[in-house]
Design an enzyme around this catalytic site. Structure first.
Site, short mmCIF file in Angstrom:
data_model
loop_
_atom_site.label_atom_id
_atom_site.label_comp_id
_atom_site.label_asym_id
_atom_site.label_seq_id
_atom_site.Cartn_x
_atom_site.Cartn_y
_atom_site.Cartn_z
CG ASP A 161 -20.72 9.47 -21.47
OD1 ASP A 161 -21.38 8.99 -21.79
OD2 ASP A 161 -21.07 10.99 -20.67
CB SER A 162 -21.79 4.03 -23.07
OG SER A 162 -21.48 4.12 -24.49
CG ASP A 179 -21.43 11.36 -25.14
OD1 ASP A 179 -22.62 12.26 -25.21
OD2 ASP A 179 -21.71 10.19 -24.46
CE LYS A 238 -24.78 11.24 -26.62
NZ LYS A 238 -24.88 11.11 -25.20
CD GLU A 274 -25.76 12.59 -20.19
OE1 GLU A 274 -25.95 12.86 -19.08
OE2 GLU A 274 -25.11 11.43 -20.61
CD GLU A 293 -29.75 6.60 -22.20
OE1 GLU A 293 -28.79 7.35 -22.48
OE2 GLU A 293 -29.31 5.49 -21.62
O1 KIV Z 1 -22.74 7.23 -24.19
C1 KIV Z 1 -23.41 6.63 -24.84
O2 KIV Z 1 -23.23 5.35 -25.10
C2 KIV Z 1 -24.73 7.28 -25.19
C3 KIV Z 1 -26.00 6.34 -25.80
C4 KIV Z 1 -26.61 5.45 -24.87
C5 KIV Z 1 -26.75 7.31 -26.26
O3 KIV Z 1 -24.95 8.37 -24.53
#
Ligand code: KIV
Length: 295
Positions: A44-45, A83, A112, A114, A180
């Site tokens: 989600d970055s 994510d 993924k 959190e 992280e």
């Molecule tokens: O969204 C992302 O890029 C991440 C990484 C920083 C692990 O969660």
């Protein structure tokens, strides 16, 4: 053949470190695969580096699905992890729906999420339903307004809680955990206590693998380089130089050249257009400078 979570477990069992990199489209996934990277994260970055938001919070499941489909089309062997965005796994029903979309529509091989013990029940449900889950502890960007953008687990109580969270995620069936912005000694201790691999970012050298953001490691931004990353290239600068060269050649009339242009029979064209007001040149390219007329 796509890499599986078992393949990664095997690498980990053999003590071989591995790399995950974010990629959000077809071309970058192709490049990551060419580089032999086994794991791609459609993180989600993308909210920041692809969409220009100032955090990951506005990212939607639609965004992840859209970018994941492109990344999955771009590679055949890496395992693509997607994510689950902010507030899309707060209830079990939401989590199952979001995971179904990211995997069935986006084509990802894992999701993924959190959080630690608070999401362990959700992880358990997803894993039972057949969804491979990667955990994410330490600095969890979806909670940035609560925890702040800083290294997590520095005080010993927080460090202990992070170890307990990691064990809870493993017990719930997570196949790996991103760590992280965690102090290196803590990441080492977590990694030593788990059977599943840890994947660090800003967590020192003792994790099982490392994840980095595409734009950071390729130097696509000219802003400050965070401590947890390293520029392995300066593609942003190279792109600017290349675009300046393009603009200069266009303005000077040096690009496109004859090798970039299609030809046609000049006499046939002249005959066809005879009698029309507009007069064309005779360089074979429809111009008047004669460039490439002989080729
Ligand atoms: O969204 C992302 O890029 C991440 C990484 C920083 C692990 O969660």
């Amino acid at each position: 053949m796509r890499t599986t979570t078992r393949d990664i477990a095997r690498l980990h069992a053999e003590g071989r470190r591995f790399t995950m990199v974010t990629a959000y489209d077809y071309t970058s996934a192709r490049l990551a695969e060419r580089a032999g990277i086994p794991l791609i994260l459609v993180g989600d970055s993308l909210g920041m580096v692809m969409l220009g938001h100032d955090s990951t919070l506005p990212v939607t499941v639609d965004d992840i699905v859209h970018h994941a489909r492109a990344a999955v089309r771009g590679c055949e062997t890496p395992l693509v992890v997607g994510d689950l965005p902010f507030l899309t796994y707060a209830t079990t029903a939401d989590a199952i729906d979001a995971a179904r979309r990211v995997m069935a529509e986006g084509g990802c091989g894992s999701v993924k999420i959190e959080g630690g013990r608070t999401v362990a029940g959700t992880v358990h449900t997803l894993v039972d339903a057949g969804v491979p889950v990667m955990g994410h502890l330490g600095f969890t960007p979806q909670s940035q307004h609560t925890i702040g953008l800083r290294v997590q687990g520095r005080d010993t109580g927080a460090a202990r809680r992070l170890v307990e969270d990691a064990l809870a995620l493993q017990d719930a069936g997570a196949w790996s955990i991103v760590l992280e912005l965690v102090p290196a000694p803590l990441a080492r201790e977590v990694t030593a206590r788990l059977d599943i691999p840890t994947i660090g970012i800003g967590a020192g050298p003792h994790t099982s693998g490392e994840v980095q953001v595409w734009h950071d490691v390729l130097g696509l931004f000219d802003a400050h380089v965070p401590r947890h990353t390293r520029r392995f290239a300066t593609l942003g600068d190279q792109a600017v130089e290349a675009l300046q060269a393009l603009a200069a050649e266009v303005e000077a009339g040096a690009f496109p050249g004859p090798e970039n242009s299609a030809r046609m029979d000049e006499d046939a064209l002249a005959a066809e257009l005879a009698g029309l007001d507009t007069v064309v040149g005779h360089d074979g390219l429809g111009g008047t400078d004669g460039a490439g007329a002989q080729a």
